[in-house]
Design an enzyme around this catalytic site. Structure first.
Site, mmCIF file in Angstrom:
data_model
loop_
_atom_site.group_PDB
_atom_site.id
_atom_site.type_symbol
_atom_site.label_atom_id
_atom_site.label_comp_id
_atom_site.label_asym_id
_atom_site.label_seq_id
_atom_site.Cartn_x
_atom_site.Cartn_y
_atom_site.Cartn_z
ATOM 1 N N LYS A 267 48.727 53.977 87.411
ATOM 2 C CA LYS A 267 50.250 54.034 87.905
ATOM 3 C C LYS A 267 51.098 55.134 87.509
ATOM 4 O O LYS A 267 51.990 55.223 88.066
ATOM 5 C CB LYS A 267 50.418 52.370 87.840
ATOM 6 C CG LYS A 267 49.848 51.602 88.629
ATOM 7 C CD LYS A 267 50.233 50.220 88.636
ATOM 8 C CE LYS A 267 49.647 49.313 89.526
ATOM 9 N NZ LYS A 267 49.370 47.940 89.169
HETATM 10 N N1 GLU Z 1 45.119 42.739 89.301
HETATM 11 C C1 GLU Z 1 44.260 43.500 88.815
HETATM 12 C C2 GLU Z 1 44.703 44.902 89.034
HETATM 13 O O1 GLU Z 1 45.709 45.117 89.615
HETATM 14 C C3 GLU Z 1 42.961 43.511 89.735
HETATM 15 C C4 GLU Z 1 42.144 42.114 89.435
HETATM 16 C C5 GLU Z 1 40.852 41.857 90.437
HETATM 17 O O2 GLU Z 1 40.891 42.398 91.605
HETATM 18 O O3 GLU Z 1 40.287 41.205 90.063
HETATM 19 O O4 GLU Z 1 44.023 45.489 88.414
#
Ligand code: GLU
Length: 295
Positions: A267
């Site tokens: 990010k």
């Molecule tokens: N929320 C997680 C992320 O943005 C991804 C989780 C998932 O796809 O299991 O890295």
């Protein structure tokens, strides 16, 4: 397409998901993974669910949550269920799903599958002879077996507010296998490649592993499509599906997108954030059109 790229599972009505975390602006790598997830749902004639993984109150910001949905729509992605469109399996924000996670924690507690842990991360790193964090290492060091309470030790009650970490007791030296629909056969040994892992944190927040499994099960997800950086998490999650008595979905882990220096996008790569590309005049739809040209 690589030889191991199996078609989306059929049989049960396909349900796929996008599970972004609103901790920063999404970048091209997210868009690519989410586009693959959307394509697999489309090929299978199934549904795509968007779930906002906004549990981490420290890193999460409201403006990122709004930007995330807006940027994904600008890219050209659409979902049939989500925080902005509703649906039968809501709520679709993890911050509103605490009761589901707590119920799962209580189930694991009643079955004696978890234990409280007051050791710090530093204690764990020192015990395994790695006093410094290894860059790029798996995010959860292998928990030393000697730190575990004996299996027959009585468990303290959970209490309403949790102020210590709780971990899943993973079986010693058991091989966990799964066939990834993209990356092929995968295996790991529990207790060696990964140890007793967090299910609930001492700041009274469920862990990513627990929340993800509870939600994927409750939302009827049949195939989890996500980045290859989460393959190690999948072994842990398979143990949680088993512990909770839920069917395990299929998995498809996408190769990560790298920058010009060969580093994985994060990010912090502002230049490749969807926001920056959009503000720089990139036409909507072009990103996906370009992905389609270079699978
Ligand atoms: N929320 C997680 C992320 O943005 C991804 C989780 C998932 O796809 O299991 O890295």
């Amino acid at each position: 397409m690589p030889p191991s790229d199996r078609p989306p599972p059929s049989g049960l009505a396909y349900r796929g998901r996008l599970a972004p975390s609103p901790t920063g602006y999404l970048h091209l790598g997210h868009a690519r993974t989410f586009w693959i997830a959307a394509e697999r749902a489309r090929q299978a004639g199934g549904a795509l669910i968007l779930r906002s993984e906004d549990l981490d109150a420290v890193r999460f910001r409201l403006d990122f949550a709004a930007a995330m949905l807006e940027d994904l729509r600008w890219v050209g992605l659409a979902w049939q269920e989500g925080p902005d469109v509703g649906g039968p399996y809501g709520p679709y924000r993890q911050s509103e799903r605490r009761a589901f996670y707590r119920a799962a924690l209580e189930q694991l507690h009643a079955a004696g599958q978890i234990f409280p842990c007051t050791r710090s991360r530093r204690d764990v790193l020192e015990a395994i002879g790695a006093p410094h964090e290894q860059p790029g290492a798996d995010d959860e060091p292998v928990y030393p077996r000697e730190f575990r309470p004996p299996a027959d030790a009585p468990l303290p009650p959970l209490g309403d507010i949790l102020s210590v970490n709780w971990r899943l007791r993973v079986p010693d030296d058991v091989r966990i296998d799964f066939t990834d629909d993209r990356a092929g056969p995968q295996s790991a040994i529990s207790g060696r490649d990964f140890g007793d892992f967090l299910v609930w944190r001492k700041d009274d927040v469920p862990s990513y592993q627990l929340a993800c499994v509870v939600d994927d099960a409750a939302m009827g997800i049949t195939e989890v499509v996500r980045g290859a950086d989460l393959i190690q998490s999948t072994f842990r999650q398979i143990l949680l599906y088993r512990a909770l008595g839920k069917p395990t979905p299929a998995f498809y882990h996408c190769p990560l997108m790298l920058d010009a220096k060969g580093e994985r996008l994060a990010k912090r790569h502002d230049a490749l954030s969807l926001r920056t590309l959009r503000q720089g005049g990139m036409p909507p739809g072009k990103i996906i059109a370009d992905f389609g040209k270079t699978p």
